[in-house]
Design a protein around this motif. Structure first.
Motif, PDB file in Angstrom:
ATOM      1  N   ASP A   1       0.854  -1.181   0.000  1.00  0.00           N
ATOM      2  CA  ASP A   1       0.000   0.000   0.000  1.00  0.00           C
ATOM      3  C   ASP A   1       0.898   1.242   0.000  1.00  0.00           C
ATOM      4  O   ASP A   1       1.500   1.577   1.018  1.00  0.00           O
ATOM      5  N   ASN A   2       0.998   1.896  -1.164  1.00  0.00           N
ATOM      6  CA  ASN A   2       1.883   3.062  -1.288  1.00  0.00           C
ATOM      7  C   ASN A   2       1.535   4.154  -0.292  1.00  0.00           C
ATOM      8  O   ASN A   2       2.422   4.729   0.351  1.00  0.00           O
ATOM      9  N   ALA A   3       0.253   4.481  -0.175  1.00  0.00           N
ATOM     10  CA  ALA A   3      -0.166   5.572   0.710  1.00  0.00           C
ATOM     11  C   ALA A   3       0.161   5.258   2.163  1.00  0.00           C
ATOM     12  O   ALA A   3       0.718   6.091   2.879  1.00  0.00           O
ATOM     13  N   ALA A   4      -0.168   4.051   2.612  1.00  0.00           N
ATOM     14  CA  ALA A   4       0.089   3.676   4.002  1.00  0.00           C
ATOM     15  C   ALA A   4       1.587   3.564   4.276  1.00  0.00           C
ATOM     16  O   ALA A   4       2.058   3.971   5.348  1.00  0.00           O
ATOM     17  N   THR A   5       2.338   3.062   3.303  1.00  0.00           N
ATOM     18  CA  THR A   5       3.790   2.960   3.470  1.00  0.00           C
ATOM     19  C   THR A   5       4.403   4.359   3.547  1.00  0.00           C
ATOM     20  O   THR A   5       5.269   4.621   4.381  1.00  0.00           O
ATOM     21  N   GLY A   6       3.933   5.260   2.706  1.00  0.00           N
ATOM     22  CA  GLY A   6       4.428   6.643   2.735  1.00  0.00           C
ATOM     23  C   GLY A   6       4.130   7.326   4.051  1.00  0.00           C
ATOM     24  O   GLY A   6       4.990   8.012   4.619  1.00  0.00           O
TER      25      GLY A   6
ATOM     26  N   GLU B   1       8.272  -3.077   9.543  1.00  0.00           N
ATOM     27  CA  GLU B   1       7.641  -1.926  10.192  1.00  0.00           C
ATOM     28  C   GLU B   1       7.415  -0.783   9.210  1.00  0.00           C
ATOM     29  O   GLU B   1       6.612   0.109   9.466  1.00  0.00           O
ATOM     30  N   ILE B   2       8.126  -0.809   8.104  1.00  0.00           N
ATOM     31  CA  ILE B   2       8.024   0.251   7.101  1.00  0.00           C
ATOM     32  C   ILE B   2       6.978  -0.095   6.045  1.00  0.00           C
ATOM     33  O   ILE B   2       6.076   0.685   5.757  1.00  0.00           O
ATOM     34  N   VAL B   3       7.107  -1.261   5.467  1.00  0.00           N
ATOM     35  CA  VAL B   3       6.243  -1.675   4.372  1.00  0.00           C
ATOM     36  C   VAL B   3       4.874  -2.041   4.911  1.00  0.00           C
ATOM     37  O   VAL B   3       4.736  -2.877   5.790  1.00  0.00           O
ATOM     38  N   GLN B   4       3.863  -1.398   4.371  1.00  0.00           N
ATOM     39  CA  GLN B   4       2.484  -1.636   4.783  1.00  0.00           C
ATOM     40  C   GLN B   4       1.776  -2.445   3.685  1.00  0.00           C
ATOM     41  O   GLN B   4       1.743  -2.025   2.535  1.00  0.00           O
ATOM     42  N   ILE B   5       1.266  -3.593   4.069  1.00  0.00           N
ATOM     43  CA  ILE B   5       0.639  -4.509   3.129  1.00  0.00           C
ATOM     44  C   ILE B   5      -0.883  -4.378   3.200  1.00  0.00           C
ATOM     45  O   ILE B   5      -1.456  -4.233   4.262  1.00  0.00           O
ATOM     46  N   SER B   6      -1.502  -4.447   2.054  1.00  0.00           N
ATOM     47  CA  SER B   6      -2.972  -4.469   1.966  1.00  0.00           C
ATOM     48  C   SER B   6      -3.369  -5.616   1.070  1.00  0.00           C
ATOM     49  O   SER B   6      -2.541  -6.202   0.389  1.00  0.00           O
ATOM     50  N   SER B   7      -4.634  -5.896   1.060  1.00  0.00           N
ATOM     51  CA  SER B   7      -5.119  -6.934   0.147  1.00  0.00           C
ATOM     52  C   SER B   7      -6.460  -6.511  -0.433  1.00  0.00           C
ATOM     53  O   SER B   7      -7.226  -5.785   0.203  1.00  0.00           O
TER      54      SER B   7
END
Length: 90
Positions: A19-24, A81-87
């Protein structure tokens, strides 16, 4: 695993994404909590400007794996902790 199980896993994997937005947002938050601003992070990572960092924090793009690793090392945290994953749910 048999073929049926593999196909089910493939379907599950196809719905998972970074998830680009959540990771940002996470990068912005982690840096802010560490007293690092976009300009500092850009300089530390060797960028000539802040555009890439801005694009990450605004969810317009995501850092490549090398930069994620560098941010992780800089902040003393795990990459997860940085990379936020979505599905995508059906």
């Amino acid at each position: 695993m048999n073929m049926k199980e593999l196909m089910k896993k493939q379907t599950e994997l196809d719905s998972i994404f970074i998830d680009n937005a959540a990771t940002g947002k996470k990068i912005r938050s982690l840096c802010k909590n560490s007293g690092i601003n976009c300009s500092d992070l850009a300089e530390i990572l060797g960028f000539t400007g802040q555009q890439a960092i801005y694009n990450w924090t605004e969810g317009k793009s995501k850092p490549n794996l090398d930069n994620i690793m560098k941010i992780s090392y800089l902040l003393g945290i795990d990459v997860r902790e940085i990379v936020q994953i979505s599905s995508v749910t059906a």
